[in-house]
Design an enzyme around this catalytic site. Structure first.
Site, PDB file in Angstrom:
ATOM      1  N   HIS A 122     -10.205  41.469  11.911  1.00  0.00           N
ATOM      2  CA  HIS A 122     -10.395  40.055  12.250  1.00  0.00           C
ATOM      3  C   HIS A 122      -9.492  39.733  13.439  1.00  0.00           C
ATOM      4  O   HIS A 122      -8.417  40.323  13.575  1.00  0.00           O
ATOM      5  CB  HIS A 122      -9.976  39.236  11.018  1.00  0.00           C
ATOM      6  CG  HIS A 122     -10.296  37.771  11.091  1.00  0.00           C
ATOM      7  ND1 HIS A 122      -9.513  36.870  11.776  1.00  0.00           N
ATOM      8  CD2 HIS A 122     -11.292  37.043  10.527  1.00  0.00           C
ATOM      9  CE1 HIS A 122     -10.020  35.655  11.631  1.00  0.00           C
ATOM     10  NE2 HIS A 122     -11.102  35.728  10.889  1.00  0.00           N
ATOM     11  N   ASP A 199      -4.063  43.028   5.587  1.00  0.00           N
ATOM     12  CA  ASP A 199      -4.676  41.705   5.660  1.00  0.00           C
ATOM     13  C   ASP A 199      -5.557  41.585   4.415  1.00  0.00           C
ATOM     14  O   ASP A 199      -6.645  42.162   4.352  1.00  0.00           O
ATOM     15  CB  ASP A 199      -5.484  41.617   6.954  1.00  0.00           C
ATOM     16  CG  ASP A 199      -6.344  40.369   7.010  1.00  0.00           C
ATOM     17  OD1 ASP A 199      -6.361  39.602   6.031  1.00  0.00           O
ATOM     18  OD2 ASP A 199      -7.014  40.185   8.036  1.00  0.00           O
ATOM     19  N   GLN A 202      -9.724  38.886   2.272  1.00  0.00           N
ATOM     20  CA  GLN A 202     -10.978  39.070   1.534  1.00  0.00           C
ATOM     21  C   GLN A 202     -10.784  39.887   0.269  1.00  0.00           C
ATOM     22  O   GLN A 202     -11.664  39.911  -0.597  1.00  0.00           O
ATOM     23  CB  GLN A 202     -12.019  39.774   2.433  1.00  0.00           C
ATOM     24  CG  GLN A 202     -12.371  39.013   3.691  1.00  0.00           C
ATOM     25  CD  GLN A 202     -13.055  37.686   3.404  1.00  0.00           C
ATOM     26  OE1 GLN A 202     -13.567  37.435   2.304  1.00  0.00           O
ATOM     27  NE2 GLN A 202     -13.069  36.818   4.398  1.00  0.00           N
ATOM     28  N   LYS A 225      -9.662  30.972   0.595  1.00  0.00           N
ATOM     29  CA  LYS A 225     -10.669  31.988   0.254  1.00  0.00           C
ATOM     30  C   LYS A 225     -10.567  32.347  -1.230  1.00  0.00           C
ATOM     31  O   LYS A 225     -11.362  33.119  -1.747  1.00  0.00           O
ATOM     32  CB  LYS A 225     -10.451  33.249   1.077  1.00  0.00           C
ATOM     33  CG  LYS A 225     -10.271  32.933   2.546  1.00  0.00           C
ATOM     34  CD  LYS A 225     -11.053  33.826   3.436  1.00  0.00           C
ATOM     35  CE  LYS A 225     -10.700  33.502   4.868  1.00  0.00           C
ATOM     36  NZ  LYS A 225     -11.836  33.574   5.754  1.00  0.00           N
ATOM     37  N   CYS A 364     -15.372  36.210  13.970  1.00  0.00           N
ATOM     38  CA  CYS A 364     -13.998  36.439  14.451  1.00  0.00           C
ATOM     39  C   CYS A 364     -13.671  37.929  14.470  1.00  0.00           C
ATOM     40  O   CYS A 364     -12.554  38.337  14.127  1.00  0.00           O
ATOM     41  CB  CYS A 364     -12.961  35.686  13.619  1.00  0.00           C
ATOM     42  SG  CYS A 364     -13.145  33.918  13.693  1.00  0.00           S
TER      43      CYS A 364
HETATM   44  N1  PMP Z   1      -8.408  38.101   7.967  1.00  0.00           N
HETATM   45  C1  PMP Z   1      -9.609  38.167   7.393  1.00  0.00           C
HETATM   46  C2  PMP Z   1     -10.141  39.491   6.942  1.00  0.00           C
HETATM   47  C3  PMP Z   1     -10.350  37.001   7.210  1.00  0.00           C
HETATM   48  O1  PMP Z   1     -11.548  37.056   6.638  1.00  0.00           O
HETATM   49  C4  PMP Z   1      -9.820  35.767   7.667  1.00  0.00           C
HETATM   50  C5  PMP Z   1     -10.592  34.474   7.529  1.00  0.00           C
HETATM   51  N2  PMP Z   1     -11.919  34.565   7.999  1.00  0.00           N
HETATM   52  C6  PMP Z   1      -8.548  35.758   8.245  1.00  0.00           C
HETATM   53  C7  PMP Z   1      -7.873  36.946   8.368  1.00  0.00           C
HETATM   54  C8  PMP Z   1      -7.895  34.504   8.715  1.00  0.00           C
HETATM   55  O2  PMP Z   1      -7.649  33.658   7.651  1.00  0.00           O
HETATM   56  P1  PMP Z   1      -7.264  32.138   7.876  1.00  0.00           P
HETATM   57  O3  PMP Z   1      -8.249  31.604   8.854  1.00  0.00           O
HETATM   58  O4  PMP Z   1      -7.405  31.537   6.526  1.00  0.00           O
HETATM   59  O5  PMP Z   1      -5.859  32.107   8.385  1.00  0.00           O
END
Ligand code: PMP
Length: 408
Positions: A122, A199, A202, A225, A364
């Site tokens: 991401h 990270d 998910q 999430k 993203c």
């Molecule tokens: N890492 C992953 C794998 C994600 O799916 C996301 C959210 N789409 C993020 C980081 C970023 O999370 P946040 O926008 O809640 O800070």
């Protein structure tokens, strides 16, 4: 049916209905999860009759709020198998990763040091590292994917050197659902003395997790999430690292200090050093309600449900000869796909009219899109309230889209 959670769980989620009360087939939980009433109520109480600041009040309401805020830290840490004194509240996973990059990275990275990332990360596990690489003279290496779209750990093992100081990988890919072999990644990082950041955005809502045995140094995730509120998340840091001096203060301000003077300031110990300013108090309390809610259902049960639904959706899509399905066969709750000659945005718009919400775009993860050779994918993702009728509605919507595009 095996892997089914009680259907009446859906009644806990006011967000699962449209404005006129019709069921809404929400297949975008990987972007953000809907909230159960218990979380909404906890947030409302904390903003209402219980509201006061934390950590400085001399009056009872503030002392109660402080206790509730710290109980939230305790509960969230326990949920992931960690200790409260290892858990920093952040604004979310993005801030958690930026915190590591700025605090640990600026203290520890030297010109010529290397940071290992993967092709499927991401943006929030790419850009913070680019910023700190730029500032310190460190370099980034990118691990490719296997043919079935996992992080290629064999390639990573061949790439890693003693210059690598950080390995930062997604535990579960937000686009592909690919699950990392964390034991193998940890052994690889250990073999050269690199830190391992996972990270877990998910993974935390989808996979049972025990940070006490998972051999990583940093673990980042977001409450929203995990059926909790936006505006809060957590960074778990292996205990000894917090006290090691390998992490500089991240942001300066109130609450993170021991004593401030113009002749020099000293900082609070432990996690407190990394929580400058008045924190997200109500959000922390609602985060507590979320982990209680998910914990009562059990992540194992959620995983079993999402696995069954993922298997079915992948199977149905693969049976269509104009559909490409990305990601490995054991994707965790997330299915990315593309239909020949139909842009995923058009699919998403037509599905929306049919009461089905999916995500369409680059998610993203633009370097991953480049790697897959597509501008965008359509992504369906499941949550604890998902069921077969959501897949039925999605498949009907796909058939309708095909007809509209003259592809029937
Ligand atoms: N890492 C992953 C794998 C994600 O799916 C996301 C959210 N789409 C993020 C980081 C970023 O999370 P946040 O926008 O809640 O800070």
């Amino acid at each position: 049916i095996e892997g089914m959670l009680p259907a009446d769980l859906r009644a806990d989620f006011p967000g699962l209905r449209t404005a006129d009360g019709a069921p809404w087939h929400y297949l975008d939980t990987a972007a953000t999860a809907q909230k159960p009433r218990a979380v909404i109520d906890a947030m409302a109480r904390a903003m209402g009759e219980d509201y006061a600041t934390v950590h400085r009040g001399v009056y009872a309401r503030s002392a109660n709020m402080t206790a509730a805020y710290e109980a939230a830290r305790e509960a969230v840490a326990r949920f992931v198998g960690g200790r409260a004194d290892e858990l920093i509240f952040t604004r979310g996973a993005t801030e958690a990763i930026n915190l590591v990059a700025q605090s640990w990275g600026r203290a520890s990275l030297r010109p010529g040091d290397r940071i290992m990332l993967s092709q499927l990360e991401h943006h929030s596990n790419i850009v913070p590292w680019q910023l700190v690489a730029e500032a310190t003279g460190a370099q980034i290496d990118v691990v490719p994917l296997t043919d079935d779209h996992r992080i290629d750990l064999e390639a990573a093992e061949a790439m890693i050197t003693k210059r690598h100081k950080m390995v930062a990988f997604a535990h579960v890919s937000n686009v592909l659902g690919s699950v990392l072999d964390t034991a193998r990644a940890a052994a690889m990082a250990r073999s050269v003395g690199a830190k391992l950041l996972l990270d877990g955005c998910q993974a935390v809502p989808r996979l049972p997790l025990d940070l006490a045995t998972l051999d990583c140094d940093f673990y980042a995730f977001s409450a929203h999430k995990l059926y909790g509120p936006t505006g809060i998340g957590a960074l778990w840091v292996r205990g000894d690292l917090l006290e090691s001096g390998e992490m500089l203060p991240y942001q300066g301000g109130g609450a993170m200090i021991d004593r401030v003077a113009f002749t020099g300031t000293t900082f609070a110990p432990g996690t407190q050093r990394f929580e400058a300013g008045t924190p997200a108090i109500a959000e922390a309390i609602a985060f507590h309600a979320a982990v209680d809610y998910v914990g009562a259902i059990g992540v194992e049960a959620i995983h079993a449900l999402e696995t069954r639904l993922t298997d079915r959706l992948r199977r149905e899509l693969l049976a269509m000869n104009d559909v490409t399905v990305f990601g490995p066969t054991d994707s965790a709750g997330i299915v990315s796909f593309a239909i020949d000659d139909i842009h995923s945005h058009d699919l998403g718009t037509i599905l929306d009219e049919a009461g089905v919400a999916i995500r369409a775009g680059h998610h993203c993860a633009q370097p991953l899109m480049d790697y897959l050779g597509v501008p965008a994918t359509a992504r369906a993702s499941f949550g604890l309230y998902s069921a077969d009728d959501d897949i039925d509605a999605l498949l009907e919507g796909i058939a309708r889209t095909r007809r509209l595009f003259g592809k029937a």
